[in-house]
Design an enzyme around this catalytic site. Structure first.
Site, PDB file in Angstrom:
ATOM      1  CG  HIS A  19      70.658   7.315  68.816  1.00 53.63           C
ATOM      2  ND1 HIS A  19      71.581   6.502  68.785  1.00 53.63           N
ATOM      3  CD2 HIS A  19      69.464   6.357  69.367  1.00 53.63           C
ATOM      4  CE1 HIS A  19      71.216   4.997  68.945  1.00 53.63           C
ATOM      5  NE2 HIS A  19      70.004   5.214  69.541  1.00 53.63           N
ATOM      6  CG  ASP A  42      78.638   9.451  67.708  1.00 59.38           C
ATOM      7  OD1 ASP A  42      79.107   8.363  67.360  1.00 59.38           O
ATOM      8  OD2 ASP A  42      77.720   9.937  67.453  1.00 59.38           O
ATOM      9  CG  HIS A  72      70.519  11.515  63.357  1.00 59.43           C
ATOM     10  ND1 HIS A  72      69.797  12.705  62.487  1.00 59.43           N
ATOM     11  CD2 HIS A  72      71.324  11.101  62.082  1.00 59.43           C
ATOM     12  CE1 HIS A  72      69.994  12.564  61.336  1.00 59.43           C
ATOM     13  NE2 HIS A  72      71.006  11.588  60.794  1.00 59.43           N
ATOM     14  CG  ASP A 108      75.613   8.443  70.525  1.00 59.68           C
ATOM     15  OD1 ASP A 108      74.669   8.405  71.587  1.00 59.68           O
ATOM     16  OD2 ASP A 108      75.132   8.067  69.677  1.00 59.68           O
ATOM     17  CD  GLU A 117      74.602  10.796  65.525  1.00 56.51           C
ATOM     18  OE1 GLU A 117      73.941   9.794  64.547  1.00 56.51           O
ATOM     19  OE2 GLU A 117      74.917  10.379  66.451  1.00 56.51           O
TER      20      GLU A 117
END
Length: 205
Positions: free
Chosen positions: A162, A15, A67, A167, A17
């Site tokens: 987040h 994942d 995030h 995640d 951000e």
């Protein structure tokens, strides 16, 4: 590998951000994390990769509100071109997966292309599409809704929600849940999944 049973494979579920929604419009990575799923479809929280990334630009408040990563937190962190080869090394020859894979892959590929570094992944399983195939009829296939729907409980602090590692870990568990469900429909290998639900693969040409 195409005819190998999913339960005999290793996956890297990742994942990211970011500072925004589109790398083409100038958004940058600020974090990437990944979790390994080992044979037996077992999430291994001891085998992870996680790094903050300096985007070399300020992080907008709208992104921080999602995030929780601010500009100060990444000021002394490595840049994407330094982190991403380590991520690809961590991935190795495992099967990569991500929730809404097109979004995450667009950022990874964009940063690598800036430095002339090959992306190295031929295809990535998209767990949004995978969950639609395995669990039909849900109103939403957002990760939040799927965490609630499947009552996922992973021993990571709620404050990580987040953040990329949180995640990635929950997406890894989602991958396992979905592949076990699909096995009940005799979909047990990448070839069988491609034949029945081709859309689950985000393919790079």
């Amino acid at each position: 590998m195409h005819n190998t049973n999913f339960s005999d494979m290793t996956f890297t579920v990742f994942d990211t951000e970011t500072t925004g929604m589109s790398p083409v419009k100038g958004a940058r990575l600020v974090e990437i994390a990944a979790v390994k799923v080992k044979p037996g479809l077992t999430v291994d929280l001891q085998d992870t990769f996680s790094s903050l990334i300096n985007p070399k630009t300020d992080i907008p408040y709208q992104a921080y509100a999602i995030h929780g990563i601010n500009t100060r937190m990444v000021a002394d962190k490595p840049e994407a071109y330094q982190v991403l080869p380590q991520f690809l090394e961590f991935t190795g020859d495992s099967i990569a997966a991500a929730h809404n894979a097109g979004f995450d892959c667009a950022f990874v590929a964009h940063h690598l292309e800036e430095k002339g570094i090959p992306f190295g992944l031929n295809c990535v399983i998209d767990t949004v599409k995978l969950s639609r195939a395995a669990e039909k009829g849900l109103k939403s296939y957002s990760l939040d809704n799927l965490i609630h729907h499947f009552d996922m409980k992973i021993p990571l602090p709620d404050t990580y929600r987040h953040r990329a590692l949180f995640d990635a870990a929950h997406t890894a568990l989602l991958l396992c849940i979905c592949l076990k469900k699909l096995a009940n429909e005799n979909i047990c290998t990448p070839a069988q999944l491609f034949m029945r639900h081709r859309q689950t693969f985000h393919i790079f040409r």
